[in-house]
Structure formats: structure tokens, C-alpha cells
Design an enzyme around this catalytic site. Structure first.
Site, short mmCIF file in Angstrom:
data_model
loop_
_atom_site.label_atom_id
_atom_site.label_comp_id
_atom_site.label_asym_id
_atom_site.label_seq_id
_atom_site.Cartn_x
_atom_site.Cartn_y
_atom_site.Cartn_z
N CYS A 1 0.64 -1.20 0.00
CA CYS A 1 -0.11 -0.01 -0.16
C CYS A 1 0.80 1.07 -0.17
CB CYS A 1 -0.83 0.01 1.32
SG CYS A 1 -2.10 1.40 1.48
N HIS B 1 -9.25 -3.74 -1.61
CA HIS B 1 -8.17 -3.06 -1.04
C HIS B 1 -8.52 -1.80 -0.98
CE1 HIS B 1 -3.84 -2.16 0.03
NE2 HIS B 1 -4.18 -0.81 -0.47
N GLU B 2 -9.08 -1.07 -2.00
CA GLU B 2 -9.23 0.41 -2.43
C GLU B 2 -10.30 0.70 -1.54
OE1 GLU B 2 -6.74 1.96 -3.30
OE2 GLU B 2 -5.69 0.58 -4.32
N HIS C 1 -9.78 1.49 2.02
CA HIS C 1 -9.37 2.91 2.42
C HIS C 1 -10.65 4.05 2.71
CE1 HIS C 1 -5.23 2.50 1.94
NE2 HIS C 1 -5.37 2.12 0.82
NI NI Z 1 -3.62 0.99 -0.03
#
Ligand code: NI
Length: 188
Positions: free
Chosen positions: A107, A149-150, A153
């Protein structure tokens, strides 16, 4: 257009749930996406979310990996970066296969490290583009991993928080000592 400083783990903006965007087609969202793109490209990432440049809004961008991308090919990551960009405002995810698989992730907000993260194998994701177009796609494997993953966030979650054990949180520079080496694209 600007290359912005990427916020790192410990910055409160990365732990906050991002705000819904009332109008995905607003000019400020297009400008935000340009800044996100420039910042991601400068850091050689394949995806980035708005909180990573300090903007707590539900916007994420990523290059969709080819489903058949050769895992260990050193050119794979460059190929992913060359793929078309997907921009999602106010995205949502539905899990289609409860099976979770572990894979290596990196990341831009956790530089220098990589870790084994369990993710759902198959999902459906939706969102709106800054042009007002609705996107709905089914994704599996690495494509699904990048999206999860995104999306995390935007929930204020970083990949180390998803790891089953911190024993596999290692410095990327020490990867050569691993038997199950992550691929280039997994480290993006
Ligand atoms: Ni990331």
C-alpha cells in the site's frame, strides 16, 4: 493537476469513514481524480483512494489487472499500469463467494512493507464515474483483491488491519527470504 503527498499509516484521515459524494459529476471531483491519478502514477501504484491524499471522500481509482496476468512476469506490473483506469465514486461491494484467499498486498500508505491479506475470491462492485456513468462489474482473484483493498480505504481500514497474523508483515526488501514470494503486481 498536482502530485500530492501520500498520507501514511498513523494519519487520522486514513482511519476515518470517507464521506459520500453528493454529486459525482461535480468539477471538484474531476479535479480530485486528476490529483489522485498524478499522485498514484508518481508513486508507481496501481490504485489509490482519496483519503490517501488527505481528502475524505468516497472516490477510488485503479487499473484493472488482466485476469490471466502471468503472476511472476516482471513486466506484469507495468502491464497493469498500462491498463485502462477505472474511477469509482460512492462505490459498493457485494460478496459473491464467501471463500477467502490470502495474497500479498502492499500500500502506498504503508511504504516498504508487504503482508499476507485474506480477501473474498469473488465480488460484484458498483459505483458512478465522474461522467455520471454507472459501473457494475463482477471481479475475482487479483482484480477482486485490488477493489477490496481500495474500498477498505473508504472505510478507514488499511490492509495490516485485515491480516490474520502480523507474522507475515515484512519489509519488501526482505522478500527474497520468503519461500512463497509475492508477485510484482501484488506489491503495487
Ligand atoms: Ni492502499
Amino acid at each position: 493537476m498536482a502530485i500530492c503527498e501520500i498520507k501514511k499509516m498513523g494519519n487520522p484521515v486514513l482511519r476515518r469513514e470517507a464521506d459520500t459524494v453528493p454529486d459525482p459529476t461535480a468539477p471538484e471531483i474531476k479535479a480530485l481524480v486528476e490529483d489522485m491519478f498524478d499522485s498514484m502514477r508518481a508513486a508507481s501504484g496501481i490504485g489509490i483512494a482519496a483519503p490517501q491524499i488527505g481528502v475524505s471522500k468516497q472516490v477510488m481509482i485503479f487499473h484493472v489487472p488482466d485476469e490471466d496476468a502471468p503472476g511472476n512476469d516482471p513486466e506484469t506490473r507495468q502491464k497493469v499500469i498500462d491498463n485502462p483506469l477505472t474511477v469509482l465514486v460512492n462505490p459498493a461491494i457485494e460478496v459473491l463467494d464467501e471463500t477467502m484467499e490470502e495474497g500479498w498486498e502492499g500500500c502506498l500508505s504503508v511504504p516498504g512493507l508487504t503482508g499476507l491479506v485474506p480477501r473474498y475470491k469473488k465480488i460484484r462492485y458498483t459505483g458512478t464515474t465522474p461522467e455520471g456513468e454507472k459501473i457494475e462489474r463482477v471481479a475475482s482473484d487479483f482484480h477482486a483483491r485490488v477493489v477490496q483493498h481500495e474500498f477498505d480505504h473508504l472505510l478507514g481500514v488499511l490492509y495490516p488491519h485485515r491480516m490474520r497474523s502480523n507474522a507475515s508483515l515484512i519489509f519488501t526488501s526482505e522478500i527474497e527470504h520468503l519461500e512463497d514470494k509475492p508477485t510484482e503486481e501484488e506489491l503495487a
